[in-house]
Design an enzyme around this catalytic site. Sequence first.
Site, short mmCIF file in Angstrom:
data_model
loop_
_atom_site.label_atom_id
_atom_site.label_comp_id
_atom_site.label_asym_id
_atom_site.label_seq_id
_atom_site.Cartn_x
_atom_site.Cartn_y
_atom_site.Cartn_z
N ASP A 17 41.76 43.65 40.52
CA ASP A 17 41.51 42.35 41.13
C ASP A 17 42.29 42.25 42.44
O ASP A 17 43.51 42.11 42.43
CB ASP A 17 41.93 41.24 40.18
CG ASP A 17 41.53 39.86 40.68
OD1 ASP A 17 41.01 39.75 41.81
OD2 ASP A 17 41.72 38.88 39.93
N ASP B 286 36.87 40.31 48.23
CA ASP B 286 37.33 40.14 46.86
C ASP B 286 36.57 41.07 45.92
O ASP B 286 35.33 41.07 45.91
CB ASP B 286 37.15 38.69 46.43
CG ASP B 286 37.68 38.42 45.05
OD1 ASP B 286 38.74 38.97 44.71
OD2 ASP B 286 37.04 37.66 44.29
#
Length: 481
Positions: free
Chosen positions: A158, A360
């Site tokens: 992440d 992201d």
Amino acid sequence: MEGILLLCVALVMIISSGITGTATTTYPDFQQLHVKQTIDASTNKLYKEEKEEEESGGRWKVKVVHRDKIFQRASHNNSKSTSSNHVFHARINRDVKRADSLIRRLLGNNTNDQLGVNSAKDLDFGSEVVSGMAQGSGEYFVRIGVGSPPRSQYVVIDSGSDIVWVQCQPCSQCYHQSDPIFDPSRSSSYSGVSCTSTVCDRLQNSGCHAGRCRYEASYGDGSYTQGTLALETLTFGRALIRNVAIGCGHMNRGMFVGAAGLLGLGGGPMSFVGQLGGQTGGAFSYCLVSRGDVAAAGSLEFGRAAMPVGAAWVPLIRNQRAPSFYYVGLSGLGVGGMRVPISEDLFRQTELGYGGVVMDTGTAVTRFPTLAYEAFRDTFVEQTANLPRVSGVSIFDTCYDLNGFVSVRVPTVSFYFSGGPILTLPARNFLIPVDDKGTFCLAFAASGGGGLSIIGNIQQEGIQISFDGANGFVGFGPNVC
């Protein structure tokens, strides 16, 4: 027109750069999107790939896989529906919550100091990245070892988070994961962090229980993890990284089903990248394999040796409101070789730190502010007037019935970055299947508010992406995966 580019199974990516003064690469206005897709659902290869390690140029590479790949194996013992419709809607529901959570996080101000990790200098290592889409957790997984001796665990990568954590025994509340839950009592390198430690002070949400530092992290869909902060050894291939501050989660719930926890790669000091600090120069590189190719794996590499030669480099932009996020300067969008008339101001950060463009790994679908998205979408629709339209699906409002087609001709989609580079996406990175009936949708959406744009992992797939934290750049290419 500059010709037609055939896109079947192989990914195609064209990058032109005005930064280095090199000649601008020409690219076609249209591509052929291969509609009939084949997926190798073999699970035997997964076990083999989990054990493979690759050494190249003094660095270690570990594999990255999409969560679909893990689910192909798990689904043999799971009665839950694995249809394309179920997988798609589950993914989009998670994605909506993920994007909303990133926007909400901009309302806070997360600042921390730098941590250090006791490890070798000039560290270069990595792991395979896999995907576990239908497991109910983050989109891409890596396989690492936790503790001494190392226990192999899948963790979500992440780039928008700053904490490393795994589920731990004793577990008062844990979700299902693919591997046995980590037991710190069986690790000789596990060391709890005291409440008075400076490491504990650097946590955003810290507490104290029985003299031990407590951590807590929550996510946009209501998922959370709570437990004890500890120093532990992590293993990537043959590389041992000692004294990494990790969360040992004793109470966990939410979207991380399948994975043991999360490997935070954000820009803050509590992330794995931040803790390594000068040892890797904040440098790491990843390549996310296509969600549709469950037999393949991408890669995740750390260290200066992972920085490629020949990439198109774009400056990273800092935002004090959200130091974990990797912001880039986006100046515009292109469709069919033509720049869409969109004001660059729609992609800029405000003086207060709102807006901007974030890259992201945990968000699937790219979002743009409503005005930018609508202008981009309308231009795409004008250039695909010959394709049969159908009603929107979920968050996608631009969909086509391609049932019966072998391939279709679609306009290219390009990102214009500040400073000159242009990233032209492969067709399957922006027109994706959403069911078993031949429905394909334009994989973009309007952002929910705050003016934030997010470049999601669907658009990043198959492209080598490198972060050079020390010098403040992100690179695209030149390799594909």
